[in-house]
Design a protein around this motif. Structure first.
Motif, PDB file in Angstrom:
ATOM      1  N   PHE A 190       0.828  -1.207   0.000  1.00 61.81           N
ATOM      2  CA  PHE A 190       0.000   0.000   0.000  1.00 61.81           C
ATOM      3  C   PHE A 190       0.861   1.255   0.000  1.00 61.81           C
ATOM      4  O   PHE A 190       1.993   1.247   0.496  1.00 61.81           O
ATOM      5  CB  PHE A 190      -0.864   0.063   1.276  1.00 61.81           C
ATOM      6  CG  PHE A 190      -1.715  -1.133   1.518  1.00 61.81           C
ATOM      7  CD1 PHE A 190      -3.005  -1.198   1.021  1.00 61.81           C
ATOM      8  CD2 PHE A 190      -1.247  -2.200   2.269  1.00 61.81           C
ATOM      9  CE1 PHE A 190      -3.809  -2.303   1.269  1.00 61.81           C
ATOM     10  CE2 PHE A 190      -2.033  -3.302   2.534  1.00 61.81           C
ATOM     11  CZ  PHE A 190      -3.322  -3.358   2.024  1.00 61.81           C
ATOM     12  N   ASP A 191       0.258   2.358  -0.475  1.00 60.17           N
ATOM     13  CA  ASP A 191       0.907   3.650  -0.316  1.00 60.17           C
ATOM     14  C   ASP A 191       0.523   4.231   1.050  1.00 60.17           C
ATOM     15  O   ASP A 191      -0.189   3.583   1.843  1.00 60.17           O
ATOM     16  CB  ASP A 191       0.568   4.596  -1.478  1.00 60.17           C
ATOM     17  CG  ASP A 191      -0.903   4.997  -1.554  1.00 60.17           C
ATOM     18  OD1 ASP A 191      -1.665   4.823  -0.569  1.00 60.17           O
ATOM     19  OD2 ASP A 191      -1.307   5.504  -2.620  1.00 60.17           O
ATOM     20  N   GLU A 192       0.945   5.420   1.335  1.00 60.70           N
ATOM     21  CA  GLU A 192       0.705   6.062   2.635  1.00 60.70           C
ATOM     22  C   GLU A 192      -0.772   6.228   2.963  1.00 60.70           C
ATOM     23  O   GLU A 192      -1.154   6.222   4.135  1.00 60.70           O
ATOM     24  CB  GLU A 192       1.378   7.441   2.677  1.00 60.70           C
ATOM     25  CG  GLU A 192       2.885   7.414   2.555  1.00 60.70           C
ATOM     26  CD  GLU A 192       3.561   6.851   3.784  1.00 60.70           C
ATOM     27  OE1 GLU A 192       3.126   7.145   4.905  1.00 60.70           O
ATOM     28  OE2 GLU A 192       4.546   6.102   3.605  1.00 60.70           O
ATOM     29  N   GLU A 193      -1.618   6.393   1.942  1.00 62.68           N
ATOM     30  CA  GLU A 193      -3.054   6.618   2.158  1.00 62.68           C
ATOM     31  C   GLU A 193      -3.866   5.331   2.185  1.00 62.68           C
ATOM     32  O   GLU A 193      -5.079   5.363   2.358  1.00 62.68           O
ATOM     33  CB  GLU A 193      -3.619   7.554   1.078  1.00 62.68           C
ATOM     34  CG  GLU A 193      -3.156   8.999   1.197  1.00 62.68           C
ATOM     35  CD  GLU A 193      -1.732   9.201   0.702  1.00 62.68           C
ATOM     36  OE1 GLU A 193      -1.359   8.590  -0.323  1.00 62.68           O
ATOM     37  OE2 GLU A 193      -0.982   9.942   1.354  1.00 62.68           O
ATOM     38  N   GLY A 194      -3.215   4.194   1.947  1.00 63.76           N
ATOM     39  CA  GLY A 194      -3.922   2.924   1.982  1.00 63.76           C
ATOM     40  C   GLY A 194      -4.379   2.420   0.633  1.00 63.76           C
ATOM     41  O   GLY A 194      -5.118   1.441   0.553  1.00 63.76           O
ATOM     42  N   GLU A 195      -3.950   3.067  -0.440  1.00 57.60           N
ATOM     43  CA  GLU A 195      -4.277   2.577  -1.783  1.00 57.60           C
ATOM     44  C   GLU A 195      -3.330   1.428  -2.134  1.00 57.60           C
ATOM     45  O   GLU A 195      -2.127   1.504  -1.870  1.00 57.60           O
ATOM     46  CB  GLU A 195      -4.143   3.702  -2.823  1.00 57.60           C
ATOM     47  CG  GLU A 195      -5.133   4.828  -2.632  1.00 57.60           C
ATOM     48  CD  GLU A 195      -6.582   4.387  -2.788  1.00 57.60           C
ATOM     49  OE1 GLU A 195      -6.882   3.577  -3.700  1.00 57.60           O
ATOM     50  OE2 GLU A 195      -7.416   4.851  -1.994  1.00 57.60           O
TER      51      GLU A 195
ATOM     52  N   THR B  87      -0.824  -0.662  -4.075  1.00 57.77           N
ATOM     53  CA  THR B  87       0.176  -0.395  -5.107  1.00 57.77           C
ATOM     54  C   THR B  87       0.667  -1.676  -5.766  1.00 57.77           C
ATOM     55  O   THR B  87       1.213  -1.642  -6.860  1.00 57.77           O
ATOM     56  CB  THR B  87       1.384   0.363  -4.527  1.00 57.77           C
ATOM     57  OG1 THR B  87       1.972  -0.438  -3.492  1.00 57.77           O
ATOM     58  CG2 THR B  87       0.975   1.719  -3.974  1.00 57.77           C
TER      59      THR B  87
ATOM     60  N   ALA C  97      -0.945   0.630  10.173  1.00 58.26           N
ATOM     61  CA  ALA C  97      -1.573   1.652   9.340  1.00 58.26           C
ATOM     62  C   ALA C  97      -2.753   2.275  10.079  1.00 58.26           C
ATOM     63  O   ALA C  97      -3.633   1.553  10.564  1.00 58.26           O
ATOM     64  CB  ALA C  97      -2.033   1.030   8.024  1.00 58.26           C
ATOM     65  N   SER C  98      -2.771   3.594  10.132  1.00 58.93           N
ATOM     66  CA  SER C  98      -3.863   4.300  10.822  1.00 58.93           C
ATOM     67  C   SER C  98      -5.185   4.146  10.081  1.00 58.93           C
ATOM     68  O   SER C  98      -6.254   4.273  10.674  1.00 58.93           O
ATOM     69  CB  SER C  98      -3.518   5.789  10.976  1.00 58.93           C
ATOM     70  OG  SER C  98      -3.335   6.376   9.695  1.00 58.93           O
ATOM     71  N   TRP C  99      -5.135   3.849   8.786  1.00 63.43           N
ATOM     72  CA  TRP C  99      -6.334   3.706   7.967  1.00 63.43           C
ATOM     73  C   TRP C  99      -6.917   2.291   7.996  1.00 63.43           C
ATOM     74  O   TRP C  99      -7.897   2.007   7.311  1.00 63.43           O
ATOM     75  CB  TRP C  99      -6.053   4.141   6.523  1.00 63.43           C
ATOM     76  CG  TRP C  99      -4.709   3.753   6.005  1.00 63.43           C
ATOM     77  CD1 TRP C  99      -3.584   4.538   5.959  1.00 63.43           C
ATOM     78  CD2 TRP C  99      -4.318   2.482   5.483  1.00 63.43           C
ATOM     79  NE1 TRP C  99      -2.530   3.831   5.423  1.00 63.43           N
ATOM     80  CE2 TRP C  99      -2.953   2.563   5.125  1.00 63.43           C
ATOM     81  CE3 TRP C  99      -4.983   1.276   5.280  1.00 63.43           C
ATOM     82  CZ2 TRP C  99      -2.256   1.494   4.574  1.00 63.43           C
ATOM     83  CZ3 TRP C  99      -4.287   0.206   4.736  1.00 63.43           C
ATOM     84  CH2 TRP C  99      -2.937   0.330   4.389  1.00 63.43           C
TER      85      TRP C  99
END
Length: 183
Positions: A90-95, A97, A148-150
């Motif tokens: 994942f990227d930083e926002e949770g998408e 990759t 991950a916070s998300w």
């Protein structure tokens, strides 16, 4: 395996100098995993948390949740012995990759990956049991792993269930989309 020291319901350490693993040890791990709420268990083949090299035979049941996380200072390697899963990065926002189907060597799918430090990642188990060997450097320091916070915490069962369903759908879509890309 006779020479085990129980750390907790999910973690056993081998007390042998030379460690060998047999099929019956995997059966033992599956039985132990079935008894705990997170449906996972491991045998650590390194002597303790302060060891410089960590090797672990790990079993996860199909309902096990691996909260997306990243290791701040170390890479990890995973080698599938039995079962199947989806590896997600994942990227930083949770998408998502990257997604990779994992299974044993005979499956023709990827059976090994190395995750570099600093990358959010997770696995979604797609078989009744996933048995794998994981290695990383030590010593173990929980503060060097960032969840991950998300992603919901393990204890929020209903949020975890919804999150896993959503994540699996996104991972399958990602896999299908990437297979249609022509270079």
């Amino acid at each position: 395996m006779n020479n085990l020291r129980r750390e907790n319901e999910e973690v056993f350490y081998s007390t042998s100098n030379i460690v060998s693993i047999k099929a019956e040890d995997i059966v033992f791990l599956k039985k132990q995993a079935a008894l705990n709420s997170r449906k996972r268990c491991r045998i650590c083949v390194h002597p303790g948390a302060t060891s410089s090299l960590h090797g672990m035979l790990i079993v996860h049941g199909i309902d096990a949740y691996v909260r997306p996380h990243r290791h701040l200072l170390k890479a990890e390697s995973l080698h599938v012995i039995e079962g199947s899963a989806l590896m997600l990065a994942f990227d930083e926002e949770g998408e998502i990759t990257q997604t990779e189907e994992l299974s044993d060597l005979q499956s023709g799918k990827s059976f090994y990956y190395r995750m570099p430090k600093g990358v959010f990642h997770s696995i979604i188990i797609t078989s009744n049991w996933l048995v794998f060997y994981e290695s990383t450097t030590g010593p173990f320091n929980k503060k060097m792993t960032e969840n991950a916070s998300w992603a919901p915490p393990d204890e929020d069962f209903s949020a975890v269930k919804s999150f896993l369903k959503k994540l699996k759908n996104e991972a399958v879509f990602f896999l299908e989309s990437s297979q249609h890309i022509v270079s």
